[in-house]
Design a protein around this motif. Sequence first.
Motif, PDB file in Angstrom:
ATOM      1  N   LEU A 686       0.823  -1.202   0.000  1.00 54.58           N
ATOM      2  CA  LEU A 686       0.000   0.000   0.000  1.00 54.58           C
ATOM      3  C   LEU A 686       0.859   1.254   0.000  1.00 54.58           C
ATOM      4  CD1 LEU A 686      -2.896  -0.907   2.455  1.00 54.58           C
ATOM      5  CD2 LEU A 686      -3.045  -0.543   0.009  1.00 54.58           C
ATOM      6  N   ALA A 687       1.927   1.271   0.827  1.00 51.74           N
ATOM      7  CA  ALA A 687       2.776   2.464   0.896  1.00 51.74           C
ATOM      8  C   ALA A 687       3.610   2.629  -0.372  1.00 51.74           C
ATOM      9  CB  ALA A 687       3.696   2.380   2.105  1.00 51.74           C
ATOM     10  N   GLY A 688       3.898   1.532  -1.076  1.00 48.95           N
ATOM     11  CA  GLY A 688       4.706   1.646  -2.289  1.00 48.95           C
ATOM     12  C   GLY A 688       4.064   2.504  -3.359  1.00 48.95           C
ATOM     13  N   ILE A 689       2.732   2.550  -3.359  1.00 48.44           N
ATOM     14  CA  ILE A 689       2.044   3.403  -4.344  1.00 48.44           C
ATOM     15  C   ILE A 689       2.425   4.861  -4.141  1.00 48.44           C
ATOM     16  CG2 ILE A 689      -0.219   4.137  -5.144  1.00 48.44           C
ATOM     17  CD1 ILE A 689      -1.287   1.411  -4.220  1.00 48.44           C
ATOM     18  N   GLU A 690       2.368   5.310  -2.852  1.00 46.34           N
ATOM     19  CA  GLU A 690       2.696   6.704  -2.543  1.00 46.34           C
ATOM     20  C   GLU A 690       4.174   6.983  -2.758  1.00 46.34           C
ATOM     21  OE1 GLU A 690       1.761  10.632  -1.138  1.00 46.34           O
ATOM     22  OE2 GLU A 690       0.587   8.957  -1.967  1.00 46.34           O
ATOM     23  N   LEU A 691       5.053   6.020  -2.439  1.00 46.78           N
ATOM     24  CA  LEU A 691       6.488   6.240  -2.582  1.00 46.78           C
ATOM     25  C   LEU A 691       6.885   6.341  -4.040  1.00 46.78           C
ATOM     26  CD1 LEU A 691       6.404   5.525   0.443  1.00 46.78           C
ATOM     27  CD2 LEU A 691       8.569   4.328   0.122  1.00 46.78           C
ATOM     28  N   ARG A 692       6.234   5.558  -4.904  1.00 46.31           N
ATOM     29  CA  ARG A 692       6.557   5.661  -6.325  1.00 46.31           C
ATOM     30  C   ARG A 692       6.117   7.011  -6.892  1.00 46.31           C
ATOM     31  NH1 ARG A 692       5.102   0.172  -6.108  1.00 46.31           N
ATOM     32  NH2 ARG A 692       2.939   0.634  -6.704  1.00 46.31           N
ATOM     33  N   ARG A 693       5.048   7.567  -6.338  1.00 44.07           N
ATOM     34  CA  ARG A 693       4.616   8.898  -6.792  1.00 44.07           C
ATOM     35  C   ARG A 693       5.665   9.953  -6.471  1.00 44.07           C
ATOM     36  NH1 ARG A 693       1.554  13.338  -4.936  1.00 44.07           N
ATOM     37  NH2 ARG A 693       1.471  12.466  -2.835  1.00 44.07           N
TER      38      ARG A 693
END
Length: 830
Positions: A686-693
């Motif tokens: 779930l956090a990887g989505i925000e980190l890739r942004r």
Amino acid sequence: MPSPAAAPAPQVSAVKKPARWWRSWWRSLSPTRQDRFAALAPLAAVLMFLTAIAVSFWYLRTEEVEREKEALRRDVEYAQQRVRLRLLERQEQIMRLARDLSNQELERSEFVTRAESLISQYPELQAITWIDERRRIRATHAAPTVTSSQLRMNGEVVRAGDTADLFGLARDTLQPVYSQPSLTGGDTIPLLQLQVPLAPAGKFAGVVLAEYSIDSLLRYGTPTEVLARYAVTLLDGSNHLLAGTPLPPRASGLLPWTTKANAYQVPVSPVGNGLVLRAQAWRTSLGMVGSGLFWLVGTLSVMTAWMLIATWRHTRRRMQAQQALIAETNFRRAMENSILTGMRALDLQGRITYVNAAFCQMTGWSEAELVGQMPPYSYWPEEEHDNLHAKLDEELSGKVAPGGFQVRVQRKGGNLFDARLYVSPLVDARGQQTGWMTSMTDITEPNRVREQLTASHERFTIVLEALDASVSVAPLGSQELLFANRLYRQWFGSQTAGHLQLVAQAGGLPMHRTDEASHDEDGLMGLPTDTLTSARSENAEIYLPDLGKWLEVRSRYLNWVDGRLAQMVIATDITPRRLAEEQAARQAERAQSVSRLITMGEMASSVAHELNQPLTAISNYCSGMISRIEKKQIAEDALLTALQKTAHQAQRAGQIIQRIRDFVKKSEPNRQLADVQEIVGEAVELAGIELRRHNVRLSHYVAARLPPLMADTILIEQVLINLMKNGAEAIANADRPPAQRSVELRVVPRQVDEQEVVEFTVQDTGRGLAPEVLAHLFEAFYSTKSEGMGIGLNLCRSIVESHQGRMHAENIYNGPEVTGCRFSFWLPLA
């Protein structure tokens, strides 16, 4: 012609004055005391002589022992420096060997050759082994003295044990590490291990394991002159012998000051407390001549003292007969003058025949004035004559109660005081009653104290009646209610049922037994009452349906005024507080749900971008299939492949939406056994989505074989996502270059305050936190973001503490420069 000046009077010398005082003091003593002092003086002289001899021998021996101790300490520290220098030289050689391996300047054969050269040159080295990062032995060489059970073979994997534990420590610290493995067999020899890590380009690639013979290290590292003067041994941290031969325990010597063997020990650096160098000095003593002289002088002194004591005791027995006569004469007079109770004797007609000094002191009248008086006596108050006449008639007739009676007595000055009289018959030596003996005690002060106690009890009762808490006291093993205040009577009445109900629900000791044997047997027989009454009071919160109230119950054991062991119970109404706590818990649960919704709101654009990829792929696959079907240019296998890819992309989109739905949906706290790997996997996805942004790399490491946690997985995922999202935002605000934009998540086991825990660490490469921000970081509604609400980190800490864990934040420094921030929290194992 003038007369000559008068000559000055002769001065008394300073020496004659003490002599004259001594003679005057001696003559003032009675013959009995002179004889006693004359008998004690020789005895004292003999004892002083014996003491002087013993002190002299003790002083000489003490000085000799102190010199030995100082020399021993100096030699042991010198030997420790030599051993330490030898260890450091070998460590430097092993580190050079490890550096060549790290730089790939040595092949396996060259490594074995250099290891063989070192072992043959330095006898304390027993084996040198090259172990790669997978704990597999690449090459090894051992001395011929190594036992078969301690030999290592090429290709062998180092299993769990002391060496494997040391391997993990060297891997984590990238520093040389010493240890001493435990002995597993009777034929093994104690070895000291040194593991030097191989770290080419800062990456761990294995270790070089050097094993030392502790016996050879002692033999060749300790200076010869120290080995010649002392019994030198090497011990481990538990004082177990590793090398050398210690001195046997000494038997107690003949002299009272015989000491144990001088010994001194120091830890061997750089090994630390795991290896201790100890030296014991060889036996030194005064010898038989010194012992014989001391015991000869002591025996003669004891014999002389014994003869003097025998003579003194014989003289004392002769004087005791004379003193007994004087003591018998003074005994009764001393009794009369020493007691504080007034004594008065009356004959059968009521005439006073005897009064003691205490009676005269109480009334103020002298013995001459009182003896011979007939009633009314001079110490009777005028207004009490009729009453005192009646009391006297009862006294002379023998009708007085054994407990005595109270009267008012008037002193000679006119003052009145309260007195209690006790009467008993006065019988002569022939058994005939000749009168009445009366004892009188002044009870004015006890009466005053009793009145004060009565008033104090009334005040105490008023205070307890006004309390907003129920107070009750009941004896153990009985249905009696000793005390109950107003609120207790209002709630439970005047019976012990309420007291017993409070004790039972609060988990206290049983107040009574229900079996038939309880009538003849004390249920608390043998309990230590001192321990019970001195114990701290215990608190418990219970709910009484009959009252509809939550009560905080506190109980304590105490000794009642009649000596019985009783239990006091205090019950306070805490219903408003419990309602407030329940409301606060509901608010906290809502805040957690709101925080998750806020988090997902902030991540909405990233989630939309993440969902756009599978949806676009689905659209493209469907459009392509429609186009080719219309043109009839698609085969059945191609169509099946396209449909499978379309289904896969749809499943991927559904999984993303399901994880988001599980994360943000409102649910009650549900603590259960949870796998750490699953928690971290869900949070990372779930956090990887925000980190890739934010163009931030995410790396995570989870230690293998972690035990399960008793936790709410959604709440722990919320904490991890919040920390990783904050780290990505801190990196974005710091405007770091792409090579420095990374967030690392590590999960490892730890031990905190002797408790096994799992530690979660989130580390970013942002600009860190200012000191004033660190001081208020976890406070509610405090935020460093312009659009922040200040509830994220406060909720994270609340969630961790509700799981009996702790959260901490700190900056990461590279010298004076801040290179990032580290958030860590730990949770106890299930």
